[in-house]
Design an enzyme around this catalytic site. Structure first.
Site, PDB file in Angstrom:
ATOM      1  N   ALA A 155      23.193 -20.367  -8.653  1.00  0.00           N
ATOM      2  CA  ALA A 155      24.601 -20.071  -8.932  1.00  0.00           C
ATOM      3  C   ALA A 155      25.000 -18.694  -8.415  1.00  0.00           C
ATOM      4  CB  ALA A 155      24.876 -20.179 -10.429  1.00  0.00           C
ATOM      5  N   GLY A 156      24.093 -17.733  -8.509  1.00  0.00           N
ATOM      6  CA  GLY A 156      24.384 -16.392  -8.033  1.00  0.00           C
ATOM      7  C   GLY A 156      24.615 -16.367  -6.536  1.00  0.00           C
ATOM      8  N   LYS A 157      23.751 -17.047  -5.802  1.00  0.00           N
ATOM      9  CA  LYS A 157      23.914 -17.113  -4.340  1.00  0.00           C
ATOM     10  C   LYS A 157      25.201 -17.840  -3.970  1.00  0.00           C
ATOM     11  CE  LYS A 157      19.077 -17.059  -2.772  1.00  0.00           C
ATOM     12  NZ  LYS A 157      18.049 -17.819  -2.017  1.00  0.00           N
ATOM     13  N   LYS A 169      28.117  -4.738  -3.969  1.00  0.00           N
ATOM     14  CA  LYS A 169      26.948  -5.403  -3.392  1.00  0.00           C
ATOM     15  C   LYS A 169      27.322  -6.197  -2.147  1.00  0.00           C
ATOM     16  CE  LYS A 169      23.376  -8.830  -4.392  1.00  0.00           C
ATOM     17  NZ  LYS A 169      22.771  -9.734  -5.393  1.00  0.00           N
ATOM     18  N   ASP A 198      17.628 -18.813   2.976  1.00  0.00           N
ATOM     19  CA  ASP A 198      16.317 -18.548   2.395  1.00  0.00           C
ATOM     20  C   ASP A 198      16.164 -17.040   2.416  1.00  0.00           C
ATOM     21  OD1 ASP A 198      14.099 -19.874   1.130  1.00  0.00           O
ATOM     22  OD2 ASP A 198      12.851 -18.990   2.682  1.00  0.00           O
ATOM     23  N   HIS A 214      21.815  -7.819   2.020  1.00  0.00           N
ATOM     24  CA  HIS A 214      21.164  -8.536   3.113  1.00  0.00           C
ATOM     25  C   HIS A 214      21.924  -9.809   3.446  1.00  0.00           C
ATOM     26  CE1 HIS A 214      19.782  -9.880  -0.754  1.00  0.00           C
ATOM     27  NE2 HIS A 214      19.081 -10.878  -0.286  1.00  0.00           N
ATOM     28  N   ASP A 245      17.379  -7.904  -8.276  1.00  0.00           N
ATOM     29  CA  ASP A 245      18.361  -6.839  -8.052  1.00  0.00           C
ATOM     30  C   ASP A 245      18.149  -5.593  -8.931  1.00  0.00           C
ATOM     31  OD1 ASP A 245      19.528  -8.368  -6.102  1.00  0.00           O
ATOM     32  OD2 ASP A 245      21.380  -8.787  -7.204  1.00  0.00           O
TER      33      ASP A 245
END
Length: 202
Positions: free
Chosen positions: A16-18, A183, A74, A188, A163
């Site tokens: 969910a975060g991604k 962020k 990934d 990245h 994190d």
């Protein structure tokens, strides 16, 4: 490099975060983002030992199941003193059998660094590999790297994964202490997305 001309994009992740991060990063382009869970997809087994290989597995499974173009990610943290570990096994370090426990994963990371008396700074990199795949099987690969160091104890309740123990280079806050907006300007994943936008979405 192939341009993306569609209006709907499947994000091949159950994280969910991604998904939230990718949705925020792609929103300015007016692209409708669909998550793997929303599409009812199961998680494919990741059998490769590198980020690109595992990202391709996820993208290919999503495209095959839905017929939609898919974007897979990934990513992980690679720590110099641990010879690049956990790397592609970043999520595996958090597996408990009953879901993922990143508090446990962060503790393991620190314990392994302490066990070898790793010198400070404990340099590391967050790495992200994106694979954008079309229904015909063509794909484009984009990579982003965020250098920094591992700190202890964990700091901040924002973000996800590792994190709270990662402090980006030239910053005094961990990713766990930064707002989503902060962020998303330097992560990245943001760096990989920027390359993708300059390539397939230009």
């Amino acid at each position: 490099m192939r341009r993306f001309e569609g209006q709907r994009l499947l994000i091949a992740t159950h994280n969910a975060g991604k998904l939230d991060e990718m949705r925020a990063l792609l929103a300015p382009r007016g692209i409708e983002v669909i998550g793997a869970a929303e599409a009812g997809l199961s998680e494919p087994v990741e059998t490769e030992d590198n980020f690109v290989g595992n990202a391709r597995i996820k993208a290919r499974a999503a495209v095959s199941a839905t017929g939609l173009p898919a974007l897979s990610d990934d990513s992980g943290i690679s720590i110099d003193a641990l010879d690049g570990a956990p790397g592609v096994y970043t999520a595996d370090w958090a597996e408990t059998g009953n879901g993922r426990d990143f508090g446990m994963a962060m503790q393991r990371t620190w314990d392994e660094l302490e066990a070898i008396s790793a010198p400070e700074p404990r340099n590391a990199q967050f790495r992200c590999t994106l694979v954008l795949m079309w229904p015909d099987g063509h794909d484009e690969v984009f990579e982003g790297v965020l250098p920094g160091r591992v700190v202890w104890p964990p700091r901040g309740a924002e973000g996800h994964g590792y994190d709270p123990i990662f402090m980006p280079e030239s910053h005094e806050l961990t990713l766990g202490e930064m707002s989503a907006d902060q962020k998303n300007t330097l992560s990245h994943r943001a760096r990989a997305v920027a390359k993708m936008m300059a390539g397939s979405f230009a």
